[in-house]
Design a protein around this motif. Structure first.
Motif, short mmCIF file in Angstrom:
data_model
loop_
_atom_site.label_atom_id
_atom_site.label_comp_id
_atom_site.label_asym_id
_atom_site.label_seq_id
_atom_site.Cartn_x
_atom_site.Cartn_y
_atom_site.Cartn_z
N UNK A 133 0.85 -1.19 0.00
CA UNK A 133 0.00 0.00 0.00
C UNK A 133 0.88 1.23 0.00
N UNK A 134 0.50 2.21 -0.78
CA UNK A 134 1.23 3.48 -0.84
C UNK A 134 0.23 4.62 -0.76
N UNK A 135 0.46 5.53 0.15
CA UNK A 135 -0.43 6.68 0.34
C UNK A 135 0.38 7.96 0.23
N UNK A 136 -0.14 8.92 -0.54
CA UNK A 136 0.47 10.26 -0.63
C UNK A 136 -0.50 11.26 -0.02
N UNK A 137 -0.08 11.84 1.09
CA UNK A 137 -0.90 12.82 1.81
C UNK A 137 -0.01 13.85 2.46
N UNK A 138 -0.43 15.11 2.35
CA UNK A 138 0.24 16.20 3.07
C UNK A 138 1.74 16.20 2.86
N UNK A 139 2.15 15.92 1.59
CA UNK A 139 3.55 16.02 1.23
C UNK A 139 4.42 14.84 1.62
N UNK A 140 3.82 13.76 2.16
CA UNK A 140 4.58 12.60 2.59
C UNK A 140 4.06 11.35 1.88
N UNK A 141 5.01 10.48 1.50
CA UNK A 141 4.64 9.21 0.90
C UNK A 141 4.83 8.10 1.93
N UNK A 142 3.73 7.40 2.22
CA UNK A 142 3.73 6.32 3.21
C UNK A 142 3.59 4.98 2.50
N UNK A 143 4.28 3.96 2.97
CA UNK A 143 4.15 2.62 2.41
C UNK A 143 3.97 1.61 3.53
N UNK A 144 3.32 0.49 3.20
CA UNK A 144 3.15 -0.60 4.15
C UNK A 144 3.05 -1.90 3.37
N UNK A 145 3.70 -2.96 3.89
CA UNK A 145 3.74 -4.26 3.24
C UNK A 145 2.88 -5.27 3.99
N UNK A 158 8.18 7.06 3.59
CA UNK A 158 9.19 6.68 2.61
C UNK A 158 9.77 7.87 1.85
N UNK A 159 9.45 9.08 2.29
CA UNK A 159 10.00 10.25 1.63
C UNK A 159 8.93 11.25 1.24
N UNK A 160 9.34 12.33 0.59
CA UNK A 160 8.38 13.37 0.19
C UNK A 160 7.50 12.90 -0.96
#
Length: 400
Positions: A133-145, A158-160
């Protein structure tokens, strides 16, 4: 024979819950362990993506078939990530690991993309060997396996990121499904339908499963159901009138909106597609019955008034107006009532009455304003015709 004599008692009952229940009986949740199962998983993820995009007003959804899985990405607001302190809805991990955690938009504005029933992202995750899963919100990229529906770890920053959105890359479990791959034509047809029924939506489909034969398509139709009719008409003869007859109307009696488009040609066939909240209703229902009744009433009244029907001619019945007709009947309801296990038929008596009245009134005005074309339409409807001579559009592909 009693339980004691047969040796069968409560200890023989296996109670499965949550992820284990889904993996034990996958066909209950995605319809099949054949090709239809992975396809249903794709449509379930697309369902959520499209709803997120439409709730935002506009945007795009990208579907990519890769050699090792499927990626569905959208430009919506992005699912909240609990690790970031987001609120306002179920967080990412809850959506992927709990039943019905993701409420999302409901009613007439919610697209129902999956053709079987809504199984949710939890089921997709449970039936995938791996999911990212990858989410882009509020300038941040989040990932989860995830592996087989279980989180490998918490969401990680995981970065901007630029823009917003959610993406899922998942691999239907080869240990569960006979084939983890999806049929490209079936995906093409359904994604094209969603774009045709939602003019503000853009969907892309890329097939990268054979690298040297990669193929990409884009589905976007600003004309909506009018474009739908034009596509369905291909090979259906010459139109009897240049413009597609089209109208939209909201009616509080059915708590919804109807979107109707139609045109007659000199073909011997009828071509109709019908939908409720973007769900294909292959068995029709009250919306199609109302549509036919409205057409028949308007054509009969106009024919009588203008001498195009003789005293010996019977009024047009709903089964006499299909020759050469291509139509799309789509309704968006706050509370659609589907009939049957596969929900392929729409119920609701109020839908019939509302659609019939709207079609009768709109077509009556069109006939009055286009007398020469009206004469041609009534002329083709008077010809002998077998109502069973209908082109099977539910097995054909509609694409751009």
């Amino acid at each position: 024979m009693g339980a004691e004599a047969s040796g069968y008692d409560a200890s023989h009952i296996e109670v499965l819950e949550g992820r284990a229940a889904v993996r034990k009986r996958p066909g209950m949740w995605v319809g099949s362990t054949g090709e239809r199962g992975p396809r249903h998983m794709v449509f379930t993820v697309v369902d959520r993506a499209v709803n997120d995009v439409l709730a935002a007003g506009t945007g795009s959804v990208e579907v990519t078939l890769a050699p090792d899985g499927v990626r569905v990405a959208d430009s919506g607001p992005g699912i909240p990530v609990e690790a970031a302190g987001h609120s306002g809805g179920p967080a990412l991990e809850a959506v992927l690991t709990r039943w019905e955690s993701e409420k999302g938009p409901k009613g007439r504005h919610a697209v129902d993309a999956a053709p079987f029933f809504s199984s949710g992202l939890f089921v997709v995750n449970a039936l995938s060997s791996r999911l990212t899963a990858e989410v882009r919100r509020e300038g941040v990229r989040w990932t989860q396996e995830y592996e087989q529906g279980v989180a490998v770890g918490p969401p990680v920053a995981a970065g901007p990121a630029t823009g917003t959105g959610t993406a899922f890359f998942f691999r239907p479990d080869a240990g569960i499904f006979e084939t983890p791959e999806c049929s490209l034509p079936a995906l093409e047809q359904r994604l094209a339908e969603l774009a045709l029924l939602n003019p503000g939506l853009e969907i892309s489909l890329t097939d990268e499963r054979t690298p040297d034969q990669a193929r990409a398509q884009r589905f976007r139709f600003p004309g909506g159901t009018r474009d739908f009719v034009s596509l369905l008409e291909e090979g259906a003869g010459s139109p009897l009138h240049p413009d597609v007859i089209h109208f939209e109307r909201e009616d509080p009696r059915m708590a919804g909106v109807m979107d109707v488009a139609l045109r007659w040609s000199d073909s011997d066939e009828e071509r109709m597609r019908s939908f409720a909240n973007s769900r294909a209703t292959g068995e029709g229902g009250t919306h199609t019955a109302g549509f036919r009744a409205g057409l028949a009433a308007a054509l009969s009244a106009y024919g009588r008034t203008h001498g195009l029907l003789t005293a010996a001619d019977p009024d047009f019945g709903p089964d006499r107006i299909g020759r050469g007709l291509t139509s799309v009947v789509s309704v968006w309801l706050d509370g659609p009532e589907f009939e049957g296990a596969t929900r392929g038929r729409l119920g609701g008596a109020e839908v019939h009455a509302c659609v019939e009245q709207a079609v009768r009134e709109h077509l009556s005005v069109w006939l009055m304003e286009h007398p020469e074309q009206a004469k041609s339409v009534i002329g083709i409807c008077r010809l002998p015709w077998n109502p069973q001579d209908r082109f099977d559009l539910h097995s054909s592909t509609v694409a751009n």
